[in-house]
Structures are given as C-alpha cells and as structure tokens.
Design a protein around this motif. Sequence first.
Motif, PDB file in Angstrom:
ATOM      1  N   PHE A   1     -11.869 -15.996   3.245  1.00 45.52           N
ATOM      2  CA  PHE A   1     -12.850 -15.803   2.181  1.00 45.52           C
ATOM      3  C   PHE A   1     -13.325 -14.348   2.108  1.00 45.52           C
ATOM      4  O   PHE A   1     -13.896 -13.926   1.105  1.00 45.52           O
ATOM      5  CB  PHE A   1     -14.051 -16.734   2.386  1.00 45.52           C
ATOM      6  N   GLY A   2     -13.094 -13.586   3.177  1.00 43.70           N
ATOM      7  CA  GLY A   2     -13.497 -12.184   3.189  1.00 43.70           C
ATOM      8  C   GLY A   2     -12.423 -11.237   2.706  1.00 43.70           C
ATOM      9  O   GLY A   2     -12.480 -10.048   3.016  1.00 43.70           O
ATOM     10  N   SER A   3     -11.410 -11.750   2.007  1.00 44.52           N
ATOM     11  CA  SER A   3     -10.324 -11.000   1.358  1.00 44.52           C
ATOM     12  C   SER A   3      -9.115 -10.803   2.267  1.00 44.52           C
ATOM     13  O   SER A   3      -8.100 -10.263   1.824  1.00 44.52           O
ATOM     14  CB  SER A   3     -10.789  -9.635   0.822  1.00 44.52           C
ATOM     15  N   PHE A   4      -9.167 -11.256   3.532  1.00 44.10           N
ATOM     16  CA  PHE A   4      -8.005 -11.132   4.413  1.00 44.10           C
ATOM     17  C   PHE A   4      -7.091 -12.338   4.214  1.00 44.10           C
ATOM     18  O   PHE A   4      -6.933 -13.178   5.100  1.00 44.10           O
ATOM     19  CB  PHE A   4      -8.456 -11.030   5.867  1.00 44.10           C
ATOM     20  N   ASN A   5      -6.502 -12.414   3.031  1.00 45.15           N
ATOM     21  CA  ASN A   5      -5.674 -13.566   2.697  1.00 45.15           C
ATOM     22  C   ASN A   5      -4.183 -13.246   2.721  1.00 45.15           C
ATOM     23  O   ASN A   5      -3.366 -14.112   2.426  1.00 45.15           O
ATOM     24  CB  ASN A   5      -6.063 -14.135   1.316  1.00 45.15           C
ATOM     25  N   LEU A   6      -3.836 -12.007   3.033  1.00 45.63           N
ATOM     26  CA  LEU A   6      -2.430 -11.623   3.136  1.00 45.63           C
ATOM     27  C   LEU A   6      -2.202 -10.952   4.492  1.00 45.63           C
ATOM     28  O   LEU A   6      -2.354  -9.742   4.642  1.00 45.63           O
ATOM     29  CB  LEU A   6      -2.041 -10.681   1.990  1.00 45.63           C
ATOM     30  N   ILE A   7      -1.862 -11.763   5.475  1.00 43.44           N
ATOM     31  CA  ILE A   7      -1.636 -11.263   6.834  1.00 43.44           C
ATOM     32  C   ILE A   7      -0.182 -11.482   7.199  1.00 43.44           C
ATOM     33  O   ILE A   7       0.329 -12.604   7.148  1.00 43.44           O
ATOM     34  CB  ILE A   7      -2.550 -11.980   7.847  1.00 43.44           C
TER      35      ILE A   7
ATOM     36  N   TYR B   1      -3.206  -1.634   8.661  1.00 39.99           N
ATOM     37  CA  TYR B   1      -3.899  -2.024   7.428  1.00 39.99           C
ATOM     38  C   TYR B   1      -3.316  -1.202   6.282  1.00 39.99           C
ATOM     39  O   TYR B   1      -3.871  -0.182   5.879  1.00 39.99           O
ATOM     40  CB  TYR B   1      -5.399  -1.778   7.553  1.00 39.99           C
ATOM     41  N   PRO B   2      -2.159  -1.618   5.732  1.00 43.09           N
ATOM     42  CA  PRO B   2      -1.480  -0.824   4.703  1.00 43.09           C
ATOM     43  C   PRO B   2      -2.067  -1.027   3.304  1.00 43.09           C
ATOM     44  O   PRO B   2      -1.399  -1.529   2.386  1.00 43.09           O
ATOM     45  CB  PRO B   2      -0.040  -1.341   4.786  1.00 43.09           C
ATOM     46  N   ASN B   3      -3.318  -0.633   3.127  1.00 38.31           N
ATOM     47  CA  ASN B   3      -3.997  -0.817   1.849  1.00 38.31           C
ATOM     48  C   ASN B   3      -4.078   0.498   1.092  1.00 38.31           C
ATOM     49  O   ASN B   3      -4.154   1.578   1.690  1.00 38.31           O
ATOM     50  CB  ASN B   3      -5.407  -1.364   2.085  1.00 38.31           C
ATOM     51  N   LYS B   4      -4.086   0.409  -0.211  1.00 43.91           N
ATOM     52  CA  LYS B   4      -4.188   1.598  -1.055  1.00 43.91           C
ATOM     53  C   LYS B   4      -5.498   2.327  -0.793  1.00 43.91           C
ATOM     54  O   LYS B   4      -5.555   3.559  -0.692  1.00 43.91           O
ATOM     55  CB  LYS B   4      -4.090   1.208  -2.533  1.00 43.91           C
ATOM     56  N   VAL B   5      -6.577   1.573  -0.693  1.00 44.35           N
ATOM     57  CA  VAL B   5      -7.890   2.133  -0.368  1.00 44.35           C
ATOM     58  C   VAL B   5      -8.286   1.622   1.012  1.00 44.35           C
ATOM     59  O   VAL B   5      -8.305   0.411   1.243  1.00 44.35           O
ATOM     60  CB  VAL B   5      -8.954   1.732  -1.409  1.00 44.35           C
ATOM     61  N   ASP B   6      -8.583   2.528   1.926  1.00 46.92           N
ATOM     62  CA  ASP B   6      -8.946   2.151   3.291  1.00 46.92           C
ATOM     63  C   ASP B   6     -10.433   1.786   3.345  1.00 46.92           C
ATOM     64  O   ASP B   6     -11.292   2.651   3.404  1.00 46.92           O
ATOM     65  CB  ASP B   6      -8.651   3.302   4.247  1.00 46.92           C
ATOM     66  N   THR B   7     -10.703   0.496   3.326  1.00 43.39           N
ATOM     67  CA  THR B   7     -12.096   0.026   3.392  1.00 43.39           C
ATOM     68  C   THR B   7     -12.414  -0.606   4.748  1.00 43.39           C
ATOM     69  O   THR B   7     -13.438  -1.278   4.893  1.00 43.39           O
ATOM     70  CB  THR B   7     -12.362  -1.014   2.287  1.00 43.39           C
ATOM     71  N   VAL B   8     -11.530  -0.410   5.727  1.00 42.19           N
ATOM     72  CA  VAL B   8     -11.729  -1.086   7.012  1.00 42.19           C
ATOM     73  C   VAL B   8     -12.088  -0.132   8.157  1.00 42.19           C
ATOM     74  O   VAL B   8     -12.690  -0.552   9.143  1.00 42.19           O
ATOM     75  CB  VAL B   8     -10.478  -1.908   7.408  1.00 42.19           C
TER      76      VAL B   8
ATOM     77  N   ARG C   1     -17.284  -2.863   0.328  1.00 38.17           N
ATOM     78  CA  ARG C   1     -16.034  -2.439  -0.299  1.00 38.17           C
ATOM     79  C   ARG C   1     -14.903  -3.421   0.012  1.00 38.17           C
ATOM     80  O   ARG C   1     -14.035  -3.661  -0.837  1.00 38.17           O
ATOM     81  CB  ARG C   1     -15.647  -1.027   0.173  1.00 38.17           C
ATOM     82  N   THR C   2     -14.897  -3.992   1.218  1.00 38.45           N
ATOM     83  CA  THR C   2     -13.841  -4.935   1.578  1.00 38.45           C
ATOM     84  C   THR C   2     -13.997  -6.251   0.832  1.00 38.45           C
ATOM     85  O   THR C   2     -13.016  -6.828   0.338  1.00 38.45           O
ATOM     86  CB  THR C   2     -13.851  -5.200   3.091  1.00 38.45           C
ATOM     87  N   LEU C   3     -15.227  -6.721   0.710  1.00 39.28           N
ATOM     88  CA  LEU C   3     -15.474  -8.004   0.031  1.00 39.28           C
ATOM     89  C   LEU C   3     -15.308  -7.902  -1.477  1.00 39.28           C
ATOM     90  O   LEU C   3     -15.293  -8.929  -2.165  1.00 39.28           O
ATOM     91  CB  LEU C   3     -16.880  -8.515   0.370  1.00 39.28           C
ATOM     92  N   THR C   4     -15.189  -6.701  -2.006  1.00 42.02           N
ATOM     93  CA  THR C   4     -14.949  -6.532  -3.436  1.00 42.02           C
ATOM     94  C   THR C   4     -13.505  -6.099  -3.709  1.00 42.02           C
ATOM     95  O   THR C   4     -13.214  -5.520  -4.754  1.00 42.02           O
ATOM     96  CB  THR C   4     -15.928  -5.499  -4.041  1.00 42.02           C
TER      97      THR C   4
ATOM     98  N   HIS D   1      -7.495  -8.371  -2.329  1.00 42.42           N
ATOM     99  CA  HIS D   1      -6.752  -8.641  -1.101  1.00 42.42           C
ATOM    100  C   HIS D   1      -6.953  -7.478  -0.137  1.00 42.42           C
ATOM    101  O   HIS D   1      -7.011  -6.316  -0.556  1.00 42.42           O
ATOM    102  CB  HIS D   1      -5.247  -8.801  -1.366  1.00 42.42           C
ATOM    103  N   THR D   2      -7.032  -7.797   1.135  1.00 44.00           N
ATOM    104  CA  THR D   2      -6.978  -6.780   2.187  1.00 44.00           C
ATOM    105  C   THR D   2      -5.786  -7.115   3.057  1.00 44.00           C
ATOM    106  O   THR D   2      -5.744  -8.167   3.701  1.00 44.00           O
ATOM    107  CB  THR D   2      -8.263  -6.774   3.030  1.00 44.00           C
ATOM    108  N   TYR D   3      -4.796  -6.236   3.026  1.00 47.46           N
ATOM    109  CA  TYR D   3      -3.555  -6.476   3.756  1.00 47.46           C
ATOM    110  C   TYR D   3      -3.708  -6.114   5.233  1.00 47.46           C
ATOM    111  O   TYR D   3      -4.355  -5.122   5.577  1.00 47.46           O
ATOM    112  CB  TYR D   3      -2.415  -5.659   3.152  1.00 47.46           C
TER     113      TYR D   3
END
Length: 537
Positions: free
Chosen positions: A142-148, A272-279, A294-297, A300-302
Amino acid sequence: MIDAKINNMATTTPVPTNAATPTVVTGNGVQKQEPDVVNRSATPVKKNQMQKQPKEIHYVNPFVHKLIWDDPIDKVKTAFLTVFLLPFRVILILVCLVIAWTLATIGLYGLTREELRTKPLSGWRRELRHITAIVMRALFLFGSFNLIRMKGERASPKDAPVICVAPHTAFYDSLCVVLFGPSAVVAKYETASLPFFGKLIDYAQPIYVCREDPNSRQTTIKEIIERANSKEDWPQILIFPEGTCTNRTSLIQFKPGAFYPGVPIQPVLVRYPNKVDTVTWTWEGPDALQLLWRTLTQFHTYCEIEFLPVYHPNEEEKKDPKLYARNVRNLMARELGIPISDYTFDDCKMMTFVKNIGMPYPSFSADIEKLRKELGMNKFNIEQQLVAEGPRLTDENSFLTIEEFSKRLNVPVNSESTKKLFRIFVKPDRGMDVIDFREYLLLSLFLITLYSPKMNYVRALFQLHGDRGKVSRQAFFNTLKYLVKISPQEADAIFVTADSENLGEISFDQFSKVLDKYPAIQKKLQKNNDPNNLRLN
C-alpha cells in the motif's frame, strides 16, 4: 554534493563486475564451482584478478543526498496524488500497522525479554510471526512498493546463518526483514521503545546494540556468534554492515560484527532503480517526512533484491573478521558496479557532532581529517605550532592563495590532496583563488584535539583568536561557544572575573584560575571533546 563543491574531477570508474557462477563463493572473493558445473565454466578467472579491489574514493560524500525536483509535470502529478491517493494509502498503512502490532502483542504475551533473547520462538508464536510478516508486506504494498524484483536464491539458515545486506539506503530497507521471514536484525537499542514498531521489532527477536557503548558492542558480537553457531532453530541474522544510511554512490567500510562468527554469509544487494529517488535518507538531505510524502505519492516504487552466492570464508578470514568484511565488501561492490570508500559510520557521527555544536563546514569535517592524514600532517600537527608561535592572524595576513597555504603548512602545492583541502574553504564571494586561513585552523585544531579534554581546544583557540594568547571579550565568547552551551552574558561574567586589571583582554591562564568559580562550566570543559556525545553538554 561534496564532489561538486570541491572540484570538477572525473568520477571514479567502477571496477567491472565479474560474472558470478551459480554456486558458492570462497574466501577472498574467489568464486568456487561445484563439481557438476565445472565443465560449464567458460574462461577461468585468475585468483589475483578476482581479488582486485574497487578503487577507493575520498571526495564523494556518501552521507549527502540532494533530491532534485524541477520537473513541473512531476510537481503537478504529486499535488494531484497528494489529494486523491495519499489519504487512502495512509489509512490502509495505518490499518496494516495496527493489525501487525496486535498480532505481535499477542505473540509476545507472557514472554520475558530474557526468553526472547535466549530461546527461538516455536509453535503458534512462530506461525503467528509469519502472518505478521505477511501483514507488513501488505503495508509496503500500500506504500507504493508493489513492484519488487527478486534475483537469485535465498540460502537456508543452515547454509548461511547470516545475511549481509548493502547498500543501506533508508528505513525502507526494512522491507528485506519482512520478506526474509522475518529475519532477526541487529538493531539500535532505542528502537525497542518506538511506538508500534518497537513491538514488531521485538517480535523478530533482534540483537540489540547501543552504538555509543563499547561494552554493548562486545556483548552484541558475543550474541551474534552464539546465534550463528547455535544448533537451535533461530531465524537468519540480517545485518546492514555499513551501520548507517548512504546515498549508494559507494560502499563505506563494513563493521566487522557480522563476520566475527566466521560462518558462511549470503551477501544481498538492494537497488532502487527509480526515475526519481524518493527513498535515500542520509545525514544531509531530505528528512523522513518529505521522503514518505514523495514515496507515497508515486504510483510505483521499484526495488530489486539480489541474492548472491553464499560466501564461504577461508581460514585466514575466519581468524580476521576485518579481512572477511573487506573481502565481502569488495565482492558486493563489484557486483553493484560501484566503488568502495574509506568513509565509516564514525565519520557520519563526527559530521553530526560538528553540525550540532555549530561549527562551519560540518559536511567536510571527515574529508578534512582524511586529507590531513594523506598529507602526513597528523604526524606533526603543524597547525598548533603556527597559532602558538606565529604572528597574530588578522584580515591582512589570513587570506591565502594555494601557494601561500601550502607553504605555511609545509605540504606540496601540486598534490591533489592539497588542492582538495584548499578548495573546501573557497567561497565564491571572496574569489576562487583565496581562502581564510583562520577557518581552516578552526577545523584542523578541532580535529587535532578530538578525544581529549575540551580545555586543550580552548587553549588552542585562545592562541588562534587572540594576540599573543590573549583574547578580547568577543573572542572569548567565540572560543567557548563551540564547546559548551553558553550565552554572551554568561561569557561576559566569566571574562570580567578573569580580567581583574580591566585590560579588556585575558589569557588562558587567567581564565583557568577563575574557572573553579563556575563549576558547571568547569565540569563540561573537563570532559573529552568526543563525537560520541552528539549533543552539547
């Protein structure tokens, strides 16, 4: 940030990643193939090539992270999701947290802290812990970590009693604890008192450590050794060997605690290969609330979790935990394709200390110390001699070019370390070719007198700020303000008492003689100037 501030040097080229074989790793990072796959091997890799270490870097500060947010479309998207998605996510996360806390409370009911520390959970308590981990996985979902993405195979506790995870990026890395069972972590003692999370951490049967207490560290090492070699059914021990969060530009030095047992370890890489580093959550950068928002908005957070082959230490590594730690770090750095760094958790502690006491250039304090050592200045501490025997430092003689700077310190002007050290103190508003030598001396004298009584630094500052060792009223306050919490009025009262002849200046000896009239200040100045004390006394 630090590399941009100091110079425009080319970034360090990482050592190429060596291909991993599908079995185990032996000591010194040499990969070993099992008999059934020997014939599948392509070109064998020479041992000395495998042992090649990634290059060390000193000018990229791993404790600094800048979150750039200049995309207008991303800003609009974040604003929209803050209104229409964030509230629902927060509610679902809180529901999961309450459920997990309730399950943990039930599972811990009737157990003492001593039982948690000495006996692995079994029966219904153990099964309930697995259910709790599933609930916590839903929380991350639910916190956007749905693609692991998971790569490789996780070893069993029998094959690898210890899991070594790096790089350590943020509190989001606790996802590994949830996914791995949960695993038993090595956690700061104060986390046990956290609302909600304290119960959850307790339920994982962690090994607690007080990072500022040397005795606690020895106890922790002993407990790691006992669990790793135990025949009982303990969960795997999960350790973040860096000991603190970094920006993933390099692997800092590993703390050796995980390597003392001398048992096989499974290295695990987290990306954490994300376009924007929010972690990324570091010493200097976005705070926890901003990163959560920023992460909850994000839709997806990869996250990528890669299990490397189990590392089997050789006899030399079993006898030397620090060697074992270095070799595992070198292997992980090669697989990540990033350099290693000589930064440590203690460097982060020192930067925090320098920042807390209000001294300038806190993010560069660790770099100043390392560059002084590279130049061999720590052997002679010429700065103390300069302030003790040199002329009074004024605006007329304190602004130096790099040639004058190197001449005063007796270091080679063409050395890269000299250039880096000089550029730390360059300010564009006064020109790019001069620095205020007094700023350098303020920091270098602090480092020289570190871990000794604060009065040693006071003596040095009397010489730095004064004329022939005597300071004015304002200079006296500037001398004390970095060492004790004191107001200008309190400093004035001490100054007037010491200045019995009303000359408008006092020496260190005059100050020392009247200090017993101010026992609170005296007690504080008798203590060591120690970064382990993260706040002013």
